[in-house]
Design an enzyme around this catalytic site. Sequence first.
Site, PDB file in Angstrom:
ATOM      1  N   ASP A  59       0.880  -1.167   0.000  1.00 41.72           N
ATOM      2  CA  ASP A  59       0.000   0.000   0.000  1.00 41.72           C
ATOM      3  C   ASP A  59       0.917   1.216   0.000  1.00 41.72           C
ATOM      4  OD1 ASP A  59      -1.494   2.214   0.729  1.00 41.72           O
ATOM      5  OD2 ASP A  59      -2.731   1.123   2.177  1.00 41.72           O
ATOM      6  N   SER A 139      -3.584  15.118 -13.070  1.00 42.53           N
ATOM      7  CA  SER A 139      -4.838  14.967 -13.809  1.00 42.53           C
ATOM      8  C   SER A 139      -5.251  16.334 -14.318  1.00 42.53           C
ATOM      9  CB  SER A 139      -5.932  14.434 -12.872  1.00 42.53           C
ATOM     10  OG  SER A 139      -7.203  14.532 -13.488  1.00 42.53           O
ATOM     11  N   TYR A 152     -10.604  14.462  -4.720  1.00 45.59           N
ATOM     12  CA  TYR A 152      -9.679  14.131  -5.816  1.00 45.59           C
ATOM     13  C   TYR A 152      -9.080  15.405  -6.412  1.00 45.59           C
ATOM     14  CZ  TYR A 152      -8.156  11.917 -10.218  1.00 45.59           C
ATOM     15  OH  TYR A 152      -7.430  11.452 -11.285  1.00 45.59           O
ATOM     16  N   LYS A 156      -5.141  16.527  -6.575  1.00 46.84           N
ATOM     17  CA  LYS A 156      -4.397  16.674  -7.830  1.00 46.84           C
ATOM     18  C   LYS A 156      -3.789  18.079  -7.947  1.00 46.84           C
ATOM     19  CE  LYS A 156      -4.832  12.413  -9.263  1.00 46.84           C
ATOM     20  NZ  LYS A 156      -3.688  11.511  -9.345  1.00 46.84           N
TER      21      LYS A 156
HETATM   22  P1  NAD Z   1      -7.227   2.459 -11.811  1.00 46.94           P
HETATM   23  O1  NAD Z   1      -8.061   2.560 -10.575  1.00 46.94           O
HETATM   24  O2  NAD Z   1      -7.836   1.923 -13.039  1.00 46.94           O
HETATM   25  O3  NAD Z   1      -5.868   1.703 -11.465  1.00 46.94           O
HETATM   26  C1  NAD Z   1      -5.110   2.173 -10.354  1.00 46.94           C
HETATM   27  C2  NAD Z   1      -4.334   1.043  -9.724  1.00 46.94           C
HETATM   28  O4  NAD Z   1      -3.740   1.590  -8.522  1.00 46.94           O
HETATM   29  C3  NAD Z   1      -5.226  -0.138  -9.286  1.00 46.94           C
HETATM   30  O5  NAD Z   1      -4.666  -1.344  -9.749  1.00 46.94           O
HETATM   31  C4  NAD Z   1      -5.242  -0.036  -7.766  1.00 46.94           C
HETATM   32  O6  NAD Z   1      -5.330  -1.295  -7.102  1.00 46.94           O
HETATM   33  C5  NAD Z   1      -3.899   0.646  -7.469  1.00 46.94           C
HETATM   34  N1  NAD Z   1      -3.904   1.315  -6.173  1.00 46.94           N
HETATM   35  C6  NAD Z   1      -4.895   2.068  -5.620  1.00 46.94           C
HETATM   36  N2  NAD Z   1      -4.557   2.432  -4.383  1.00 46.94           N
HETATM   37  C7  NAD Z   1      -3.328   1.901  -4.139  1.00 46.94           C
HETATM   38  C8  NAD Z   1      -2.463   1.930  -3.016  1.00 46.94           C
HETATM   39  N3  NAD Z   1      -2.794   2.568  -1.887  1.00 46.94           N
HETATM   40  N4  NAD Z   1      -1.278   1.278  -3.108  1.00 46.94           N
HETATM   41  C9  NAD Z   1      -0.924   0.619  -4.242  1.00 46.94           C
HETATM   42  N5  NAD Z   1      -1.722   0.563  -5.335  1.00 46.94           N
HETATM   43  C10 NAD Z   1      -2.913   1.198  -5.277  1.00 46.94           C
HETATM   44  O7  NAD Z   1      -6.708   3.978 -12.109  1.00 46.94           O
HETATM   45  P2  NAD Z   1      -6.190   4.629 -13.488  1.00 46.94           P
HETATM   46  O8  NAD Z   1      -7.360   5.220 -14.198  1.00 46.94           O
HETATM   47  O9  NAD Z   1      -5.291   3.708 -14.193  1.00 46.94           O
HETATM   48  O10 NAD Z   1      -5.380   5.876 -12.904  1.00 46.94           O
HETATM   49  C11 NAD Z   1      -3.981   5.829 -12.629  1.00 46.94           C
HETATM   50  C12 NAD Z   1      -3.533   7.221 -12.200  1.00 46.94           C
HETATM   51  O11 NAD Z   1      -3.856   8.166 -13.227  1.00 46.94           O
HETATM   52  C13 NAD Z   1      -4.225   7.708 -10.925  1.00 46.94           C
HETATM   53  O12 NAD Z   1      -3.327   8.453 -10.135  1.00 46.94           O
HETATM   54  C14 NAD Z   1      -5.317   8.623 -11.463  1.00 46.94           C
HETATM   55  O13 NAD Z   1      -5.704   9.624 -10.548  1.00 46.94           O
HETATM   56  C15 NAD Z   1      -4.645   9.209 -12.677  1.00 46.94           C
HETATM   57  N6  NAD Z   1      -5.614   9.688 -13.684  1.00 46.94           N
HETATM   58  C16 NAD Z   1      -6.499   8.834 -14.284  1.00 46.94           C
HETATM   59  C17 NAD Z   1      -7.413   9.349 -15.206  1.00 46.94           C
HETATM   60  C18 NAD Z   1      -8.422   8.480 -15.915  1.00 46.94           C
HETATM   61  O14 NAD Z   1      -9.266   9.035 -16.639  1.00 46.94           O
HETATM   62  N7  NAD Z   1      -8.399   7.166 -15.804  1.00 46.94           N
HETATM   63  C19 NAD Z   1      -7.409  10.701 -15.497  1.00 46.94           C
HETATM   64  C20 NAD Z   1      -6.501  11.531 -14.857  1.00 46.94           C
HETATM   65  C21 NAD Z   1      -5.589  11.013 -13.951  1.00 46.94           C
END
Ligand code: NAD
Length: 256
Positions: A59, A139, A152, A156
Amino acid sequence: MNTKKVALVTGAGAGIGKAIALRLARDGYDLAVNDLKAPEETTAEVRALGVDCLAVAADVSDENQVHAMYQQIQEHYGRLDVLVNNAGICPIRTMEMVSVRNMINTYNINVVSMFLNAKEAVAIMKNQPWGGRIINACSQSGFRETPVTFEYTTTKWSIRGMTQAMSQALARYHITVNAYCPGTILTPMQDRIAQQTAKIMNVPVEAVREYQKKSQPLGRFQPVEEIADMVAFLASDEASGINGQDILCNGGQVMN
Ligand code: NAD
């Protein structure tokens, strides 16, 4: 010490993190991949590309677990060239719905985790004459508020500030720090966002997706690979002079 460059990607079990791990593997890095549970699928796919891959369950908001993860990386590889602070969560709550406990938990996972990981990474990178790269997941929500992602959005915005502060603190060690700022990427996180937003707004999930699609200037959602491309660039020699920047890779949805 490993002769190849080594990258750690947190939250690499799904979505953007998995795509980043695969892209860096294609670029020739050996990998450490992290998630709450050891990301076996990502590990197998990375290894199939012919590079080494260490899977670490941790974590990223837990100081002891993070410390143990870096000990494993140090023992296995003896170096770390790139840290991608990708793990994060996006709870769907309006400001009125957010409790203090919610706020602290989301800050711990989204912001404090990046500080914890950076502290451990710097302890390795600062002994490397060539330094290293720290690349944080921000983000477009770090540039504008949306009504249902109060915690969130504030995390960010914090990550933008932390990226700038870290870049100033670490430049002396030849460590650059930048952030990637995606828009709407269809990952498991976005599935949860669409479902929970629909519930709060009392509209069908399809209506949320339709609205999201209409907000895309390019007329399409971006694949995870487009975000991995940006991270690969920030990790590359070509980006050696880019430092302290938060780069929108969002198809033009939000401007800086
Ligand atoms: P997701 O939820 O699809 O995947 C995130 C992964 O992180 C998961 O496998 C989850 O188990 C893991 N995770 C969560 N908490 C954790 C912790 N405490 N320790 C270890 N692992 C942990 O998310 P995503 O969409 O792939 O997003 C990845 C990053 O990109 C994030 O920081 C998110 O804020 C950012 N982001 C995503 C989007 C989007 O549209 N998907 C847009 C802007 C920014």
